[in-house]
Design an enzyme around this catalytic site. Structure first.
Site, PDB file in Angstrom:
ATOM      1  N   LEU A  39       0.858  -1.187   0.000  1.00 10.54           N
ATOM      2  CA  LEU A  39       0.000   0.000   0.000  1.00 10.54           C
ATOM      3  C   LEU A  39       0.892   1.234   0.000  1.00 10.54           C
ATOM      4  O   LEU A  39       1.952   1.243   0.628  1.00 10.54           O
ATOM      5  CB  LEU A  39      -0.898   0.039   1.239  1.00 10.54           C
ATOM      6  CG  LEU A  39      -2.171  -0.815   1.250  1.00 10.54           C
ATOM      7  CD1 LEU A  39      -2.845  -0.729   2.617  1.00 10.54           C
ATOM      8  CD2 LEU A  39      -3.137  -0.382   0.161  1.00 10.54           C
ATOM      9  N   ASP A  40       0.468   2.285  -0.695  1.00  9.89           N
ATOM     10  CA  ASP A  40       1.209   3.540  -0.683  1.00  9.89           C
ATOM     11  C   ASP A  40       1.249   4.105   0.735  1.00  9.89           C
ATOM     12  O   ASP A  40       0.349   3.831   1.541  1.00  9.89           O
ATOM     13  CB  ASP A  40       0.538   4.564  -1.606  1.00  9.89           C
ATOM     14  CG  ASP A  40       0.505   4.105  -3.055  1.00  9.89           C
ATOM     15  OD1 ASP A  40       1.464   3.428  -3.477  1.00  9.89           O
ATOM     16  OD2 ASP A  40      -0.473   4.427  -3.755  1.00  9.89           O
ATOM     17  N   PRO A  41       2.262   4.922   1.057  1.00  8.53           N
ATOM     18  CA  PRO A  41       2.327   5.525   2.396  1.00  8.53           C
ATOM     19  C   PRO A  41       1.052   6.277   2.771  1.00  8.53           C
ATOM     20  O   PRO A  41       0.607   6.220   3.921  1.00  8.53           O
ATOM     21  CB  PRO A  41       3.526   6.471   2.288  1.00  8.53           C
ATOM     22  CG  PRO A  41       4.411   5.816   1.269  1.00  8.53           C
ATOM     23  CD  PRO A  41       3.472   5.214   0.262  1.00  8.53           C
ATOM     24  N   ALA A  43      -1.927   5.580   1.922  1.00 11.37           N
ATOM     25  CA  ALA A  43      -3.073   4.672   2.060  1.00 11.37           C
ATOM     26  C   ALA A  43      -3.129   4.012   3.431  1.00 11.37           C
ATOM     27  O   ALA A  43      -2.128   3.868   4.130  1.00 11.37           O
ATOM     28  CB  ALA A  43      -3.021   3.607   0.972  1.00 11.37           C
ATOM     29  N   ARG A 175      -4.713   5.053  -8.059  1.00 10.47           N
ATOM     30  CA  ARG A 175      -4.269   6.403  -8.448  1.00 10.47           C
ATOM     31  C   ARG A 175      -4.441   6.624  -9.947  1.00 10.47           C
ATOM     32  O   ARG A 175      -4.878   7.690 -10.390  1.00 10.47           O
ATOM     33  CB  ARG A 175      -2.810   6.616  -8.030  1.00 10.47           C
ATOM     34  CG  ARG A 175      -2.613   6.812  -6.536  1.00 10.47           C
ATOM     35  CD  ARG A 175      -1.147   6.935  -6.168  1.00 10.47           C
ATOM     36  NE  ARG A 175      -0.427   5.678  -6.362  1.00 10.47           N
ATOM     37  CZ  ARG A 175       0.823   5.585  -6.795  1.00 10.47           C
ATOM     38  NH1 ARG A 175       1.490   6.685  -7.130  1.00 10.47           N
ATOM     39  NH2 ARG A 175       1.409   4.415  -6.909  1.00 10.47           N
TER      40      ARG A 175
END
Length: 286
Positions: A39-41, A43, A175
């Site tokens: 997961l992106d930071p 998220a 995104r």
């Protein structure tokens, strides 16, 4: 901790997925750790943490569908496609009716299409991650990926922000989806919040925060595979399985996991012909 299996964590905002699992590794004194989907930071939400021999199950959880709650901000684009990035373009806000938003969402609902991943992603090209190229302002060709938006629904639209719930195939970049939706609305946008609520059959209400995580939150490998809807065949004699030999079993699915009567996973097998199965992944218990 010497036990093996998975732990479902609820990742907080601001941490990388790797930072999260390293914290878990130290907290529970785990020998080996991994995860089944980053997961992106920015998220939050479900991260399947793989513990000890559970790391051998990575592929079987990575391939599952995902679900997210996402909010996008219109009329502003960033280099990373989310609010962690730098603003690269802004537009004067203009009126977009809710009916227009609903029509675009309906267009993506159930849509399979070739999606272009964001440059700020961990995809590797020639051994180098895309975000490393992006940080060096290097332009590289990124192949599009076939993904599917299984379900897309509007939750809220106000103050130039659109909130949605997305059910999608593996490999989908939310995104990029938001950027694609904005294009259909003849504008630009970026993600302001992203929460993974499901990863396969593992859902956020059954997750635990890193601060509250204990050894008791471990789901054993047998139970984890069963929860993921894989077929398990229990055998009295697993000697041939332990040696990776072909076996004959009666099973409904083409991929099956073999366990002993103690509910210890031994290997994963795939159908070769009829009731004959060959070893796909052995040594799950060693």
């Amino acid at each position: 901790m010497n036990k093996s299996g998975i732990i479902i964590l609820n990742k907080p905002k601001g941490l990388t997925t790797n930072h999260l699992i390293q914290k878990l590794k130290r907290k529970l004194n785990v020998k080996k750790i991994g995860h089944a989907g980053t997961l992106d930071p920015l998220a939050t939400g479900v991260v399947i943490c793989l513990i000890n021999n559970g790391t051998k199950l990575s592929d079987y959880f990575l391939n599952e569908n995902k679900a997210y709650e996402v909010t996008m901000k219109l009329f502003q684009a960033t280099d990373t496609y989310d609010s962690d990035g730098s603003i690269i373009e802004e537009q004067e806000p203009f009126k977009i009716e809710q009916e227009q938003v609903e029509k675009v969402i309906a267009k993506f609902n159930g849509l399979a299409y070739e999606q272009e991943p964001p440059m700020y992603s961990a995809i590797k090209i020639d051994g180098k991650k895309l975000y490393e190229y992006a940080r060096e302002n290097q332009v590289v060709k990124v192949n599009k990926r076939l993904i599917k938006i299984n379900s897309l629904s509007l939750d809220k639209y106000e103050n130039n922000e659109i909130s949605m719930t997305v059910y999608c195939s593996k490999g989908t970049y939310i995104r990029s989806l938001i950027v694609d939706i904005a294009k259909e609305l003849n504008t630009i946008a970026h993600v302001t919040s992203l929460n993974r609520i499901e990863s396969g059959n593992f859902i956020i209400k059954n997750s635990v925060n890193i601060e509250n995580c204990e050894e008791s939150n471990l789901i054993k490998m047998f139970d984890a595979i069963k929860m993921a809807d894989y077929e398990i065949v229990e055998l009295d004699d697993t000697l041939n399985v332990e040696h990776g030999k072909k076996i004959e079993v009666i099973a409904e699915k083409n991929i099956v996991f073999i366990s002993n009567k103690s509910k210890e996973l031994i290997a994963c097998y795939e159908r070769e012909n009829g009731n004959v199965f060959k070893c796909k992944r052995g040594g799950l218990n060693i």
